[in-house]
Write a protein that holds these residues in place. Structure first.
Motif: not given
Length: 290
Positions: A59-62, A67-78, A90-94, A124-130
Motif C-alpha cells: 500500500g505504500h505510494v511515493r 526536477g519539476r517532474q515526478g512519477d508515482a510508484h506503488h509498492f506491494d508487500h515484498g 527526492r521523493a514525496d512519501m504519500r 546495480l540497475r536502478g528500479l522502483t516497486g519491482v
C-alpha cells in the motif's frame, strides 16, 4: 528546533520505528512510519554506493521527483527498489511505509572484490516497486538482528551479507564486465569472515568448503585467494591461531600441556609439540620456561 534528517533523508520525528545495524560489510536499516503526511525524503548525491529498499507492507505510494517532474510508484508487500547514491534523490512519501534497507558500499563492485558468480558488474540497475521474492525473504530474515542487535551473530550476518550481495549481482547487476580477473587476495570483508569462521572452532570443525561457500567462492578459488591475502593456507593459518592461543594459556600457571593441547584443538600433546616447534622453533615446555 527543526529536526535534521537522518542518513537516509527521513525526518526522525515522523518515524514510528528506526533501527540501524552495521554488519558483514552492509549497513542495514529499518524505517517505518504510520504518518500519512511524512513529507519529502531527500539525499544529496554522494559516493556512498547503492541503497536497496524492501517493502515489508503493502500500500505504500511515493512520488519520485526529477526536477519539476515526478512519477508515482506503488509498492506491494515484498516490492523492492534500488537506487544509486551518486544521484540526487527526492521523493514525496504519500502514505505509511515499512522498509528494511541495505546500503552497499561502492567497493563491492571494485575489481579486487569481484568473485560473485565468476563475473564482475559495474553496479546495480536502478528500479522502483519491482517484485523480488528472494530478496524480500532475505530482508525479512534480518529483522530479528535489527530488533536485538546486541544478540546478533556476526557470523550469521556476514553470511547473510554475502548471500544478499550475490543475489543482487546475479539478478540486478548492471554493466557486465566479463570474467573475473585472475585470483588475487580476498576482499577485506571476505577475509574477515573467513578468519572469524575458522577461529570460531579451533578444533577445525568448520571446513574450508563451508568457509568458501560463505564467501561465495569455490573451494579452490577461496584457498588460492586466502593464501594470497595471508601468505598461508587456511590450514596453516588455523594452526598458527591454535599456537597463539596455546601461548596465551601457557602464560597462565596451572594448566598442563596436555590440557592446553586439547583446549586448542590439537589431536594430542605430541601433535601440539610438533606443530608448536614448527611455528615457534622451540618445544612448548622450553617456551614456557623461558
Amino acid at each position: 528546533m527543526v529536526a535534521l534528517p537522518d542518513a537516509l533523508g527521513c525526518s526522525a520525528a515522523r518515524l514510528h520505528a528506526s533501527q540501524d545495524l552495521v554488519a558483514g560489510g552492509l549497513k542495514i536499516y529499518r524505517r517505518q512510519s504510520t504518518d500519512r503526511a511524512m513529507g519529502q525524503v531527500a539525499t544529496a548525491a554522494s559516493d556512498r554506493g547503492y541503497l536497496v529498499g524492501i517493502s515489508l507492507a503493502p500500500g505504500h505510494v511515493r512520488r519520485v521527483l526529477r526536477g519539476r517532474q515526478g512519477d508515482a510508484h506503488h509498492f506491494d508487500h515484498g516490492s523492492v527498489y534500488i537506487r544509486s547514491f551518486a544521484d540526487d534523490y527526492r521523493a514525496d512519501m504519500r502514505s505509511p511505509f515499512d522498509f528494511v534497507l541495505l546500503e552497499l558500499a561502492p567497493s563491492l563492485f571494485d575489481a579486487g572484490s569481484a568473485g560473485h558468480c565468476g563475473r564482475r558488474v559495474a553496479g546495480l540497475r536502478g528500479l522502483t516497486g519491482v517484485a523480488d521474492p528472494v530478496l524480500s525473504a532475505l530482508g525479512r530474515a534480518l529483522l530479528p538482528a535489527l530488533a536485538r542487535p546486541h544478540e546478533a551473530s556476526a557470523l550469521f550476518l556476514g553470511q547473510m551479507a554475502t548471500v544478499i550481495e550475490t543475489h543482487l549481482v546475479e539478478r540486478h547487476g548492471d554493466g557486465l564486465a566479463g570474467p573475473a580477473p585472475a585470483v588475487g587476495g580476498l576482499a577485506p570483508r571476505h577475509e574477515r569472515l573467513a578468519k572469524e569462521m575458522l577461529a570460531s572452532r579451533l578444533d577445525g570443525a568448520v571446513s574450508v568448503a563451508a568457509v568458501a561457500l560463505a564467501c561465495g567462492l569455490s573451494r579452490s578459488h577461496f584457498a588460492r585467494a586466502f593464501r594470497a591475502s595471508t601468505g598461508q593456507s587456511p590450514t596453516q593459518w588455523l594452526q598458527s591461531q591454535r599456537v597463539e592461543q596455546a601461548c596465551a594459556l601457557m602464560a597462565r600457571p596451572g594448566a598442563t600441556l596436555a590440557a592446553i593441547a586439547a583446549a586448542c584443538g590439537f589431536a594430542d600433546q605430541s601433535h601440539f609439540a610438533r606443530v608448536f616447534r614448527q611455528i615457534k622453533g622451540v618445544a612448548p615446555s622450553r617456551w614456557r620456561g623461558a
